[in-house]
Motif scaffolding. Structure first.
Motif, short mmCIF file in Angstrom:
data_model
loop_
_atom_site.label_atom_id
_atom_site.label_comp_id
_atom_site.label_asym_id
_atom_site.label_seq_id
_atom_site.Cartn_x
_atom_site.Cartn_y
_atom_site.Cartn_z
N GLY A 77 1.02 -1.15 0.03
CA GLY A 77 0.07 0.09 0.01
C GLY A 77 0.69 1.46 0.05
O GLY A 77 1.94 1.31 0.76
N CYS A 79 1.14 5.46 0.37
CA CYS A 79 0.69 6.40 0.84
C CYS A 79 -0.89 6.33 1.26
O CYS A 79 -1.18 5.59 2.38
CB CYS A 79 0.61 7.57 -0.30
SG CYS A 79 0.42 9.53 0.15
N GLU A 82 -1.62 2.86 2.17
CA GLU A 82 -0.97 2.37 3.59
C GLU A 82 -2.11 2.69 4.22
O GLU A 82 -2.62 1.65 5.21
CB GLU A 82 0.21 2.97 3.87
CG GLU A 82 0.76 2.81 5.26
CD GLU A 82 1.25 4.05 6.21
OE1 GLU A 82 2.19 3.76 6.75
OE2 GLU A 82 0.75 5.07 5.80
N HIS A 83 -2.92 3.78 4.36
CA HIS A 83 -3.86 4.37 5.27
C HIS A 83 -5.11 3.28 5.14
O HIS A 83 -5.76 3.07 6.12
CB HIS A 83 -4.62 5.49 5.00
CG HIS A 83 -3.43 6.70 5.11
ND1 HIS A 83 -3.71 8.03 4.95
CD2 HIS A 83 -2.17 6.66 5.88
CE1 HIS A 83 -2.62 8.74 5.29
NE2 HIS A 83 -1.77 7.80 5.77
N MET A 85 -4.95 0.19 4.70
CA MET A 85 -4.90 -1.03 5.69
C MET A 85 -5.48 -0.96 6.95
O MET A 85 -5.63 -1.99 7.42
CB MET A 85 -3.23 -1.18 5.70
CG MET A 85 -2.59 -1.49 4.38
SD MET A 85 -0.81 -1.60 4.31
CE MET A 85 -0.79 -3.43 5.23
N THR A 238 4.30 -1.02 13.25
CA THR A 238 5.19 -0.11 12.76
C THR A 238 6.50 -0.56 12.37
O THR A 238 7.20 -1.13 13.17
CB THR A 238 5.14 1.15 13.59
OG1 THR A 238 3.91 1.62 13.70
CG2 THR A 238 6.25 2.45 13.05
N ALA A 251 6.11 3.55 7.59
CA ALA A 251 5.93 2.09 7.01
C ALA A 251 5.36 1.05 8.02
O ALA A 251 5.61 1.12 9.38
CB ALA A 251 7.20 1.65 6.52
N GLN A 253 3.83 -3.38 8.37
CA GLN A 253 3.93 -4.60 8.19
C GLN A 253 2.84 -5.41 8.46
O GLN A 253 2.44 -5.29 9.74
CB GLN A 253 5.19 -5.45 8.30
CG GLN A 253 5.48 -6.67 7.81
CD GLN A 253 6.71 -7.39 8.01
OE1 GLN A 253 7.66 -6.67 8.17
NE2 GLN A 253 6.80 -8.55 7.63
N PHE A 259 2.87 -4.83 3.21
CA PHE A 259 3.53 -3.80 3.68
C PHE A 259 2.63 -2.51 3.24
O PHE A 259 1.78 -2.42 2.26
CB PHE A 259 5.02 -3.63 2.95
CG PHE A 259 5.70 -4.79 3.26
CD1 PHE A 259 6.23 -5.22 4.37
CD2 PHE A 259 5.69 -5.99 2.29
CE1 PHE A 259 7.14 -6.54 4.66
CE2 PHE A 259 6.33 -7.26 2.31
CZ PHE A 259 7.11 -7.28 3.48
N GLY A 260 3.06 -1.30 3.93
CA GLY A 260 2.56 -0.06 3.57
C GLY A 260 3.45 0.91 3.75
O GLY A 260 4.41 0.89 4.70
N VAL A 261 3.62 1.89 2.95
CA VAL A 261 4.55 2.99 3.04
C VAL A 261 3.85 4.07 3.02
O VAL A 261 3.08 4.52 1.93
CB VAL A 261 5.84 2.87 2.21
CG1 VAL A 261 6.70 1.65 2.39
CG2 VAL A 261 5.22 2.77 0.75
N GLN A 262 4.18 5.37 3.82
CA GLN A 262 3.47 6.61 3.73
C GLN A 262 4.08 7.46 2.41
O GLN A 262 3.48 8.33 2.01
CB GLN A 262 3.76 7.35 5.22
CG GLN A 262 3.04 8.74 5.03
CD GLN A 262 1.72 8.76 5.08
OE1 GLN A 262 1.02 8.73 5.98
NE2 GLN A 262 1.03 8.88 3.78
#
Length: 286
Positions: A77, A79, A82-83, A85, A238, A251, A253, A259-262
């Protein structure tokens, strides 16, 4: 095949190009059945949480993604992605009635504070280059100096341990394809990149390294490109943090391969290309 999810909010082609440049086979699709058959899924980041969630539900994407991620399919994900998720998000939702996300991670995505604890004002949206660091709770590993067993060889788990989640911290003012180009890294730095929390943040060149395979070859203190107004809650999920008005989750997991990254890896030069290549490699392992 890596499905790049089209929820009618743009920012798709740059992500697709980045994945292909990293050696992946990518397909932009809004079709829930194609998403359900994909070997890996990327959820890009543009728009408001509530609007994106409503569109994804209408198209059947929310259920398809949730089921595949819970089944262990690699997921990234970006930006707003990610949110989404998380369980809930307030952006674009009626006050007191946050919108529902994928619910893979606990908590609510909220607005980034415009002042730090000392009352200093910060620009929001947070736009520009900023560093990612190992979380203060220490989800890192120690590595030997170069020449002593290899620069990335893991010696032991860090002695730091995560404590109680620090609660809900306060995205999606992301640039659309064809929008204003991001500034050069050398000409723009975040107002306080790496300046705060020196007691708990490993600095570049320290013995700590990210434990997450998404950040293989990425050192703490590396710069990535951010553009957002909302931030995800901090917790055991986180895997990286960044500072801008507050120290926030940059970021996350879920399980072993989600995974998600801002930040936007597709706009983050060589470091972003490395993150996308790492994800392609994770997806290729099946």
């Amino acid at each position: 095949m890596i499905a790049v999810v089209d929820y009618q909010k743009g920012n798709l082609k740059s992500v697709e190009r980045g994945l292909i440049a990293a050696g992946g086979e990518a397909l932009i699709t809004a079709d829930a059945s194609e998403i359900a058959r994909a070997d890996a899924i990327v959820l890009p980041g543009v728009g408001a949480f509530a609007d994106a969630a409503a569109t994804m539900c209408e198209l059947g994407q929310m259920e398809a993604i949730r089921d595949r991620v819970r089944a262990g399919v690699p997921f990234l994900g970006i930006c707003l992605g990610e949110h989404l998720m998380f369980e809930h998000g307030v952006e674009g939702a009626p006050e007191g009635n946050p919108a529902c996300g994928l619910g893979l991670l606990p908590g609510t995505v909220v607005a980034m504070p415009r002042c730090d604890a000392q009352g200093k004002a910060f620009k929001v949206p947070h736009v520009g280059w900023n560093t990612i660091e190992i979380p203060a709770c220490g989800r890192g590993v120690t590595v030997p100096p170069c020449g002593e067993g290899g620069g990335n060889a893991v010696l032991k788990q860090s002695s730091l341990r995560c404590g109680t989640a620090r609660g809900t911290s306060p995205d999606s003012a992301a640039l659309l394809d064809g929008g204003q180009a991001e500034p050069e890294l050398s000409s723009l730095r975040s107002e306080n990149a790496g300046a705060a929390f020196p007691d708990s943040t490993p600095q570049p060149g320290s013995e700590l390294a990210f434990a997450c395979p998404l950040f293989d070859g990425i050192a703490p203190g590396e710069y990535f490109y951010f553009t957002h107004s909302y931030i995800a809650p901090t917790g055991s999920h986180t895997i990286a943090e960044t500072t801008h008005s507050v120290r926030f989750t940059s970021a996350v997991q879920y399980g072993d391969r989600a995974f998600g990254v801002q930040f936007h890896p597709e706009k983050s030069s060589d470091a972003g290309a490395r993150v996308l290549a790492n994800f392609v490699a994770i997806a290729a392992r099946g």
